[in-house]
Design an enzyme around this catalytic site. Sequence first.
Site, PDB file in Angstrom:
ATOM      1  N   ALA A 260       0.891  -1.186  -0.417  1.00 43.45           N
ATOM      2  CA  ALA A 260      -0.343   0.222   0.551  1.00 43.45           C
ATOM      3  C   ALA A 260       0.453   1.319  -0.178  1.00 43.45           C
ATOM      4  O   ALA A 260       2.205   1.382   0.312  1.00 43.45           O
ATOM      5  CB  ALA A 260      -1.190   0.144   1.146  1.00 43.45           C
ATOM      6  N   MET A 261       0.087   2.459  -0.271  1.00 46.50           N
ATOM      7  CA  MET A 261       0.927   3.532  -0.380  1.00 46.50           C
ATOM      8  C   MET A 261       0.095   4.764   1.028  1.00 46.50           C
ATOM      9  O   MET A 261      -0.911   4.783   0.313  1.00 46.50           O
ATOM     10  CB  MET A 261       1.343   4.667  -1.844  1.00 46.50           C
ATOM     11  N   GLU A 262       1.074   5.330   1.676  1.00 47.70           N
ATOM     12  CA  GLU A 262       0.186   6.401   2.203  1.00 47.70           C
ATOM     13  C   GLU A 262       0.301   7.951   2.062  1.00 47.70           C
ATOM     14  O   GLU A 262       0.096   8.987   2.795  1.00 47.70           O
ATOM     15  CB  GLU A 262       1.693   6.598   3.593  1.00 47.70           C
ATOM     16  N   HIS A 295      -0.253   0.769   8.932  1.00 38.99           N
ATOM     17  CA  HIS A 295       0.504   0.942   8.692  1.00 38.99           C
ATOM     18  C   HIS A 295       0.760   2.439   8.215  1.00 38.99           C
ATOM     19  O   HIS A 295       1.112   3.909   8.577  1.00 38.99           O
ATOM     20  CB  HIS A 295       1.788   0.139   8.322  1.00 38.99           C
ATOM     21  N   GLU A 296      -0.121   2.036   7.167  1.00 41.64           N
ATOM     22  CA  GLU A 296      -0.470   3.993   6.275  1.00 41.64           C
ATOM     23  C   GLU A 296      -0.797   4.341   7.209  1.00 41.64           C
ATOM     24  O   GLU A 296      -0.350   5.993   6.842  1.00 41.64           O
ATOM     25  CB  GLU A 296      -1.053   3.117   5.082  1.00 41.64           C
ATOM     26  N   HIS A 299       1.804   6.883   9.361  1.00 39.92           N
ATOM     27  CA  HIS A 299       2.601   7.057   8.261  1.00 39.92           C
ATOM     28  C   HIS A 299       1.857   8.931   8.476  1.00 39.92           C
ATOM     29  O   HIS A 299       2.796   9.975   7.865  1.00 39.92           O
ATOM     30  CB  HIS A 299       2.723   6.979   7.007  1.00 39.92           C
TER      31      HIS A 299
END
Length: 853
Positions: A260-262, A295-296, A299
């Site tokens: 995934a990406m934050e 986690h994301e 961030h």
Amino acid sequence: MTQPQAKYLKDYQAPLFQITHLDLDISLAGENSVIQATSSIERVGEHQQPLKLDGEDINLKSVKINGVESAYTEKNGQLIIDTEEQTFELEIVSVVDPESNTSLEGLYMSDGAYCTQCEAEGFRRITYFLDRPDVLAIYTVRIEANKTAFPFLLSNGNLVESGDLEGGLHYVKWHDPFPKPAYLFALVAGDFDLLEDEYITRSDRAVKLQVFVDKGNLHKAHHAIASLKKSMQWDETRFNLEYDLDIYMIVAVDFFNMGAMENKGLNVFNTKYVLADKASATDDDYHGIESVVGHEYFHNWTGNRVTCRDWFQLSLKEGLTVFRDQEFSSDVGSRAVNRIHAIKVMKNQQFAEDSGPMAHPIRPESVIEMNNFYTVTVYNKGAEVIRMMHTLLGEDKFQAGMALYFNRHDGQAVTCDDFVAAMEDASQVDLGQFRLWYSQAGTPQVTATESYDDSTNSYCLTLSQETPDTPGQTDKLPQHIPFDIELIDSEGNSLVNQVLDFKQQTQNFVFENIKSRPVASLLQDFSAPVKLEFDYSIEQLLHLMRFANSEVAKWEASVSLFSQSIWQCVDNLQNGKAMHIDSRLVDGFKGVLLSESLNEALMAEILTLTSASSLIEQTESVDLDSLAIARQFAVNEIAQGCEDELLAKVRQLQSTDSADARALKNTCLSLLLKVDDSYRYIAEQQFGTADNMTDTLGALTALNSDCSSERTALMTAYESRWVETPLAMDKWFSLHATFANEGCIEQLEKLLQHEGFSMSNPNRVRSLIGVFAAANTFEFHRKDAKGYDFLTKAIIKLNKVNPQVAARIITPLIQFKKFDLERQALMRKSLESILAIDELSKDLYEKVTKALS
Ligand code: B3K
Ligand code: ZN
């Protein structure tokens, strides 16, 4: 062709220009998608240097400064503009083709939707820009596209305007008030199902939560949104951090290079970490979703509000955020089991990286392709380094350090040193020597010896440390190691429980008043990322399994017990002696199965006998053929010795609805099937009656170690049931990839032609090819080189399609130092054939040349 060049941390220079605002006007129209980027630019300080912007594969149409066409040069991935202006507006118009972008970096298409991935250096594939994390701008983004095909047009921040246009088009405008580096930019356009919810922050602000999923998948998004709310609440309670925008969006896409990406306010996720229902997702999948969503989200503060000065500082945000997500999982779930999982990643994967050709400190010093440094070292060892600071400071001082860090650096792009300085200043704990953890690569080797003097009742523990040379680094200094120990007497009473400050090359620790020789539990909870050497006897290990205060220490003792017996068997084989498993070991595992105090998840961890790859990490050089025989022998002996207890557990837990109990039942089932083929019917029954994926997969996994008619029939049934569900099919491909038997590779070759397989889908590539290379140790390392050939051919194909994924799955092929010379030669030959191909990507070039040098 010119060879790719490395960049060095020591060469860092502050940017010569800053971009304060960026207005993007994006018209999505297939291969002719137009990007108009208008930047407000300020020259930093007094200098006459031209402006140099980064760009890759950009089809440039025009460049204007303050509204006037400007001269420029395009050279080596840069746009160079000579101007004397101090502050100015730069407008760049360019065209990109998202449809042909299979690298999944920059702007690309996933299953009919437009989406972006900009970290680390993907923004430069969208437009020319100062694509570096220390340039922070305020973004306003206008997106225009066909309304029927792309009803949702998303970007970071808050929606400020939208409307219909002629020709079936519509537009939306977004504004993100928080300055951000280009890597956090995101855009998504597509048709989705939308799950909405709300979170009220502790200061009473309502935040709109939205999860976008492929049509028909709405019912699978509930766990993700619940996990998001849990994360938001946890960050308020434990870290005193609150969300800052009015909206938080998550979009799930099928084609994604990582988890995934934050991106600020608009996370893009691999569907694997969003979609779940009981029938198609396992308990581990549910856990994975909770941890990645967390986690994301975390961030947003550690990464977005305070970001990295340069990419060498990646661990500043990743190590810290992994630490935070691990703490989240441990606070809302089982601390011991989460710790065991983290330790396994370290011992299995990170130790391997640290002793291989790609070894690097958590803050790397040189990089050819940044995407190669999203590693277990930067992430997981990085998290261990944060954890050690937490151990040294304690929770209160650690949180004071966090508060000071945000106070000083909110809105800035900073370094790992800035983080450590905040911790040090807030706690007054000296972290001078500790900073070596950021600069020294390699796993310190700690050797422990003990002596007990019954005339003085004193116990002495001597520790020495040595960090091996790694590529480009020799003569390492002793590190500051928090070394957690417990001393236990013969009755099982705890005499000492403390963290030692181990800082010298060799250091003695003396404990007085110890009435009899104790058993020492050393490096408890893996209090530092080091390799420990200590000569435990079987009795001592059994004592620890029974009496250690820490559950993790009990598990560690069981791992040592099993490993020791394997190496003994290997030794016997090499010396022509019969293999033998000590009956006390079998009794130890039986004791675990009969225990009334151990929880089921922990039992499952203990009974998941150490994997081949983890065993390999314990040695300097490995005789793989003997290891294969010895491991199989030991597993079978333990299974046979515990047959009755295993059967009883499987029966007792047959229809449980607890995840812990399922984990234990399925671990027991796998062992039980090693005892006798006649137990296969239990797996068949379980498969037939299962109402959840954990049990379905548990049955298949148990049958997956032999070629049997039962296995074939159930694999076929599974395929017909799940053929339309991509994430469930990934599991089916992975079962084939982990089939540790003759014929495995031939089967995998066929599956490359399966209609569900595609080299452009990273989840598929990982589940078939990646899993085979990483987890099917003995088939991958076949002496006839079939395993190496299979991986090599796939990598050569992937080089063009998706270099990032190619460079990720090559890992087991470059870690060859521990194997026999024959295998090493075969692996080198494979690497040489990769090096010889035309247009080798930077990603593969870096890894292959490092391995071969
Ligand atoms: N920051 C991203 C990883 C980006 C990887 C680029 N190759 C996901 C994460 O760690 O949260
Ligand atoms: Zn991260």
